[in-house]
Design an enzyme around this catalytic site. Structure first.
Site, PDB file in Angstrom:
ATOM      1  N   ASP A 169       5.617   9.229  -3.655  1.00 28.49           N
ATOM      2  CA  ASP A 169       6.226   8.136  -4.403  1.00 28.49           C
ATOM      3  C   ASP A 169       6.167   6.853  -3.566  1.00 28.49           C
ATOM      4  O   ASP A 169       5.220   6.659  -2.792  1.00 28.49           O
ATOM      5  CB  ASP A 169       7.679   8.518  -4.744  1.00 28.49           C
ATOM      6  CG  ASP A 169       8.105   7.997  -6.106  1.00 28.49           C
ATOM      7  OD1 ASP A 169       8.336   6.778  -6.218  1.00 28.49           O
ATOM      8  OD2 ASP A 169       8.188   8.798  -7.056  1.00 28.49           O
ATOM      9  N   SER A 185       9.597  10.407 -15.161  1.00 29.20           N
ATOM     10  CA  SER A 185       9.795  10.527 -13.706  1.00 29.20           C
ATOM     11  C   SER A 185      11.130  11.170 -13.393  1.00 29.20           C
ATOM     12  O   SER A 185      11.252  12.032 -12.533  1.00 29.20           O
ATOM     13  CB  SER A 185       9.773   9.136 -13.054  1.00 29.20           C
ATOM     14  OG  SER A 185       8.492   8.620 -12.939  1.00 29.20           O
ATOM     15  N   ASN A 226       5.040   8.217 -20.346  1.00 25.87           N
ATOM     16  CA  ASN A 226       6.040   7.517 -21.143  1.00 25.87           C
ATOM     17  C   ASN A 226       5.457   6.752 -22.333  1.00 25.87           C
ATOM     18  O   ASN A 226       5.956   5.686 -22.700  1.00 25.87           O
ATOM     19  CB  ASN A 226       6.800   6.528 -20.246  1.00 25.87           C
ATOM     20  CG  ASN A 226       7.475   7.223 -19.091  1.00 25.87           C
ATOM     21  OD1 ASN A 226       7.940   8.341 -19.208  1.00 25.87           O
ATOM     22  ND2 ASN A 226       7.527   6.546 -17.951  1.00 25.87           N
ATOM     23  N   HIS A 258      11.875   3.200  -6.771  1.00 27.84           N
ATOM     24  CA  HIS A 258      11.555   4.380  -7.578  1.00 27.84           C
ATOM     25  C   HIS A 258      11.682   5.672  -6.771  1.00 27.84           C
ATOM     26  O   HIS A 258      12.296   6.644  -7.224  1.00 27.84           O
ATOM     27  CB  HIS A 258      10.140   4.229  -8.142  1.00 27.84           C
ATOM     28  CG  HIS A 258       9.768   5.256  -9.168  1.00 27.84           C
ATOM     29  ND1 HIS A 258       9.282   6.497  -8.836  1.00 27.84           N
ATOM     30  CD2 HIS A 258       9.802   5.217 -10.538  1.00 27.84           C
ATOM     31  CE1 HIS A 258       9.016   7.175  -9.939  1.00 27.84           C
ATOM     32  NE2 HIS A 258       9.327   6.426 -10.987  1.00 27.84           N
TER      33      HIS A 258
END
Length: 392
Positions: free
Chosen positions: A135, A322, A259, A168
């Protein structure tokens, strides 16, 4: 193949590109012996041919990541190598609100409650299960994560810890393993250990080659789970190869479906059959409107308006597959703490078999459509502990 000649050609192309700007290429060797011989020559030659120091090896898939302006001169070697242009890949966080004030709504978040993780904590807290989170890094000073983070690796700057400059990655780490019961929040598996693998920059963008190197590092470091909350629309052979190798090494790979609200398609690498593909649900246990769904999704988990840790010691609310993916990674950590040694295939079967059925949906014709269920950490761990000891 004449490896010195091949490497001299690469050095020249990197040093003085004949045309255009350098872009990264993934060069995979057809046979492991060829790769080992080329790697040996590379290590011997890069002290004098300094541009070769920009070449990065992935031993897991017998590949070199090379910055080149053109691959035209490599065509002479195509019988021995496979060339794939490196592509960009993006995070799967969808929406973000303003920071929460005064730690409002922290404690045990609704998603952690919904998958019944607190009911498992008397049996398992994920103790010492090692989770690689590929990430944007993590906030090592965050009170929620003070005891949850291992050093990890920064693929963008090997000399630095994988500090998060986006948010994130810290959000993902908090959902999985936050452990601040006094003033912050509790994640799904609060005694698991997160190894941040910083492959994404401050804008949430990475190259496929960075993901490959990150998975390579996770395998060499002996991790148990890899959380991959990102995706791309196109298929990468090199990424598939490294996912296969990691799975064979016994690592469970959990990936977000995307998404885009698509009903019959999901992003890569979640679409690869070796991964556990995750879609998102909301508080009503319905599939979130933004979530990809359909036959390629293996499991769903809370992903709508999820509160978790953020950089600079804060908390934010985010939505996306996520967030759903990290709930699943945490649930698997709870299982593996009690049943180490289960194979990725066994875990994938178990997590789908023990899922809570989602409300039945109807299509435009009024026909009922059955979706995969939502992860249930309590049933997952209970069923896992009932497996014969020979399975562990």
């Amino acid at each position: 193949m004449d490896y010195p000649e091949f490497l001299q050609m690469l050095n020249k192309e990197i040093s003085n590109p004949a045309s255009g700007q350098l872009s990264r290429q993934i060069i995979t060797f057809a046979r492991p012996r060829q790769y080992r011989e080329c790697l040996h020559a590379l290590n011997n030659m890069k002290s004098t041919l300094t541009s070769l120091r920009q070449v990065q090896p992935s031993r897991l898939i017998d590949a070199l990541i090379v910055p080149l302006a053109s691959t035209a001169r490599l065509t002479a070697y195509l019988g021995d190598i496979f060339i794939e242009e490196d592509e960009r890949i993006a995070m799967h966080g969808a929406a973000m609100t303003s920071p929460l004030k005064n730690n409002a709504n922290t404690g045990v978040p609704w998603g952690v409650e919904q998958i019944k993780a607190p009911k498992v904590w008397s049996t398992s807290t994920g103790y010492r299960v090692k989770i690689g989170v590929i990430d944007t890094g993590a906030d090592y000073q965050h009170p929620d994560l003070r005891y949850s983070l291992a050093p990890g690796i920064n693929l963008l700057n090997r000399m630095m810890l994988p500090y998060d400059d986006n948010g994130h990655g810290t959000h993902i780490a908090g959902i999985i393993a936050a452990a601040n019961s006094t003033g912050g929040m509790i994640g799904v598996a609060p005694r698991s250990l997160i190894y941040p693998v910083k492959a994404f920059d401050h804008q949430g963008s990475a190259y496929v080659s960075d993901i490959i190197l990150g998975i390579d590092w996770c395998v060499r470091s002996g991790l148990d789970i890899i959380n991959m909350s990102f995706g791309m629309k196109t298929r990468s052979k090199a990424l598939l190869d490294v996912v296969k190798r990691a799975t064979r090494a016994g690592i469970v790979i959990v990936a977000s479906s995307g998404n885009d609200g698509k009903r019959r398609s999901i992003d890569y690498p979640a679409r690869y059959p070796q991964t556990i593909a995750v879609g998102a649900t909301d508080r009503r246990r319905k599939i979130a409107g933004f979530s990809n769904r359909g036959p390629y999704v293996d499991i769903y988990a809370p992903g709508d308006k999820i509160v978790s840790s953020w950089v600079r010691g804060k908390h934010h609310e985010m939505s996306g597959t996520s967030m759903a993916t990290s709930h699943v990674s945490g649930a698997i950590a709870l299982l593996l703490a009690q049943r180490p040694g289960l194979s990725p295939a066994e875990i994938k079967t178990l997590i789908t078999r023990t899922a809570n059925p989602l409300p039945v949906r109807k299509n435009a014709k009024g026909t009922a459509q059955v979706s995969r269920g939502e992860v249930d950490a309590l049933r997952l761990v209970r069923e896992g502990m009932r497996l014969p000891s020979s399975k562990t």
